[in-house]
Design a protein around this motif. Structure first.
Motif: not given
Length: 728
Positions: A588-615
């Protein structure tokens, strides 16, 4: 029995051996006149049955020898290519990658814009204005016969009887406002000429969100009904419990608004659409109404017009009105009567809400044509289009009715190639014509009856309701919405489909500086969210075309019917090639490299939003998990393309199931059935919209419980994806 008369003739009893062979025959014969005896014939060397047996044995050995020699010779002449795995990857039609590529292009070019126009013209007189009407029956018959004549493996027609909520003309719904025991306003809904019928959102023929019942309580304005909005209300010492809540439609799903309001134990809910917000589609309204009927929601609900909502809000006007800063900067500006009035500053406005509805039966018909796969008959790509009269479409949506014409043309092209080229698709494809119009009643009922089978068998759903949307951009831009795992396939297909304005260039060549954004919000979002809950990714396409500077209401491209059809045809060709690759590709033409990279990028940006709430929120594991997921995704993709993997019997089937399972995990978590999909709802900055909205509410209320819950769900989903990939 003869008795010997004399012992003389029996020489065999003599002490001297006889040499006469006839002595034995004479042993049991009586003596007779010698003159009457005939000369006896000579004896046989071999009997007839012995000879036949010998011939039969020789023939059997001869035939066995011929067969053995044939198979020995055939075995010596046959050799398996070293680069081909020895499992069920061999196609029954014997086609290789190059031949399949040619077959796919032939399917694409068999689709004709002229035939689509002719088919659409034939359907115009047969199209329905109401489901199960005479015209709809003619339309169903036309589509069914067209699919059968195309030569599909199976064509079936399924009918569903449903109950549709409608206003009660004999007993209309009402909203009565009183202040200081004096009636100040009465609104009625459902009767001819009643207030509120000026707005299209509550027309009788449109989908109606209404839950019958009666609610009495103070009128409370809750803005969009989000967590932070309800927090502002409670912070102003206004009680929500046992009161009637007035909410704007938008920002979050209607079902989520109702869920949050139910948690506050309100007695009734009023909904309205503000013109300054993006308009809510009829599809979403009907879908919500359908869900409320199934969920047995008990709180009375009524949709009112914007004009009536303003009248309700004016009743709250007072110099002491307060409004949060976010409400002041909302689209459309802040009105003097928009805000919150503390209970102690003014006498409350009491609402008496009475909602009366009737249930009407409606027959919805679905037509399904199937081509079964030769090697994986339990896997399907589903291509669907709604069946609707184009004259009933909203302005700008007149092209939606052409989806059925393109569906029939695509089915014809697939069937023609199957028989002309002896093409045997690896997996199956289904062409579905959904009854019930844009509200997708046919699709909803079909999923209701086949929920688990559809989710398990369907590789992807391709939405063939084609869209041309208006844009301020100078050039037309093609856009596709799909799973991130299909991004590479879509880019590949765009290099094959000619551009509608210049056939010498492909779509990818034409917009080389405008890469396709597969995460845009266009098309039928209700269909996408509904199927995502089943774990089925949805593919939809659209063109954004430039507006005519002289007329902002129409598109320069749309004014030319030929160009209009060419844009639709290009979109259909893209869809057909995507479907063919999903049907035919061994992996199946489902590329897991693109898929996992997208997941990483989305939640990596969300971690920036959460940077002030680590405590307040534990985000350490999320960073670790998304980094590991990217590494595992690369290892998985390298493994499935390696020589070691190709030697595993039935390996491709196993890997395909894993790829399907990964996408299901991220788009249909059980914890968020009332909210946006966990993965695909991205904010403009590319972060998770779900997390961003929760953070915004938490900063206001200082309650980070919901944020922590979402982060835990993300962690659990990412862990499950990693486990899926590692098990390979």
């Amino acid at each position: 029995m003869a008795t010997p008369k004399s012992m003389k003739s029996f020489r065999s009893w003599s002490s001297v051996d006889s040499v006469d062979p006839n002595d034995v025959r004479h042993l049991c014969e009586a003596e007779s006149d010698p003159s009457a005896q005939k000369p006896s014939p000579g004896g046989r060397c071999v009997s007839t049955w012995t000879f036949s047996l010998i011939v039969l044995i020789i023939s059997v050995f001869l035939l066995v020898g011929i067969f053995v020699g044939y198979y020995i010779r055939d075995g010596k002449n046959y050799s398996v290519p070293k680069d081909v795995p020895c499992d069920f990857t061999f196609r029954t039609d014997g086609f290789g990658p190059d031949r399949l590529e040619m077959i796919h292009e032939n399917v694409m070019y068999l689709m004709s814009g002229e035939r689509v126009r002719d088919t659409a013209g034939d359907m115009t007189s047969k199209n329905s204005q109401k489901s199960d009407s005479t015209l709809d029956k003619k339309m169903v018959k036309y589509i069914s016969e067209h699919l059968k004549n195309s030569g599909l493996d199976k064509v079936e027609t399924v009918k569903y009887i449903i109950e549709v909520t409608s206003p009660d003309p004999e007993n209309p719904s009402s909203v009565t406002l009183t202040k200081n025991d004096q009636e100040i306003l009465t609104l009625k809904y459902g009767s001819k000429g009643s207030a509120g019928q000026d707005n299209t959102i509550v027309k009788e023929e449109d989908p109606l969100i209404a839950v019958p019942g009666r609610a009495v309580g103070n009128l409370v304005y809750g803005f969009y009904g989000r967590r932070q909005d309800l927090y502002f209300v409670k912070k102003a010492n206004i009680t929500l419990k046992k009161n009637v809540l007035l909410l704007k439609i938008g920002r979050i799903s209607i079902l989520e608004k109702l869920r949050l309001a139910a948690l506050e134990e309100v007695s009734g809910i009023l909904l309205y659409q503000d013109p300054s917000d993006s308009p809510t589609s009829r599809e979403e309204l009907y879908f919500v109404s359908h869900q409320l009927n199934n969920k047995n929601f008990q709180i009375p609900i009524q949709v009112v017009s914007n004009r009536d909502a303003e009248s309700l809000l004016k009743s709250l006007r007072n110099e002491g009105v307060i409004a949060p800063e976010e409400w002041k900067t909302a689209p459309g500006g802040i009105r003097q009567y928009m805000g919150i009035i503390p209970n102690k500053t003014i006498s409350p406005v009491v609402v008496d809400l009475r909602v009366n509805v009737v249930q009407k039966e409606e027959v919805i018909t679905v037509v399904i044509g199937s081509i079964y796969g030769d090697m994986e008959p339990d896997r399907f790509v589903v291509i669907g289009a709604s069946r609707e009269d184009p004259s009933e479409s909203d302005e700008g949506d007149e092209n939606l009715g052409l989806g059925t014409a393109h569906l029939l043309e695509m089915a014809q092209a697939f069937a023609n190639i199957k028989y002309a080229e002896k093409w045997g698709p690896r997996r199956g494809v289904r062409f579905c014509s959904w009854g019930g119009g844009k509200e997708q009643k046919g699709l909803i009922e079909y999923l209701k009856a086949n929920r688990y089978v559809f989710g398990a068998q369907t590789l992807a759903y391709i939405d063939l309701d084609l869209y041309i949307e208006k844009s301020l951009a100078h050039d037309a831009v093609f856009e596709a919405s799909s799973s991130p795992a299909l991004n590479r396939l879509i880019q590949h297909v765009l290099h094959q489909v000619p551009h509608p304005e210049d056939k010498q260039l492909t779509i990818a060549d034409w917009q080389y500086n405008k890469p396709v954004n597969q995460f845009v919000s266009h098309g039928n979002l209700v269909v996408r969210n509904m199927l995502h809950r089943l774990g089925v990714p949805v593919v939809s396409v659209a063109y954004r075309v430039s507006l005519n500077s002289s007329d902002e209401e129409t598109s320069a491209v749309l004014q030319d019917s030929l160009h209009h059809d060419q844009y639709h045809l290009a979109a259909s060709r893209v869809i057909s090639l995507v479907a063919l690759h999903l049907v035919d590709d061994n992996h199946l033409p489902l590329n897991m490299i693109n898929y996992t990279k997208f997941i990483h990028d989305v939640f990596a940006r969300s971690l920036v939003d959460l940077s002030d709430a680590k405590e307040k929120v534990n985000v350490g594991k999320l960073q670790e998990y998304i980094d590991d997921l990217t590494r595992i995704g690369k290892a998985f993709e390298n493994y499935v393309t390696s020589e070691v993997y190709t030697q595993i019997p039935l390996g491709s089937r196993r890997m395909n199931d894993i790829k399907m399972g990964v996408d299901k995990i991220m788009i249909s978590p059980a914890d968020f059935l009332y909210t946006s999909p966990l993965l695909y709802a991205t904010a403009p900055d590319g972060s998770s919209y779900l997390i961003k909205e929760a953070i915004s509410s938490a900063k206001i209320s200082n309650d980070w419980t919901e944020v922590q819950r979402i982060v835990k769900t993300v962690n659990r989903a990412v862990q499950e994806v990693m486990s899926y990939l590692q098990l390979s």
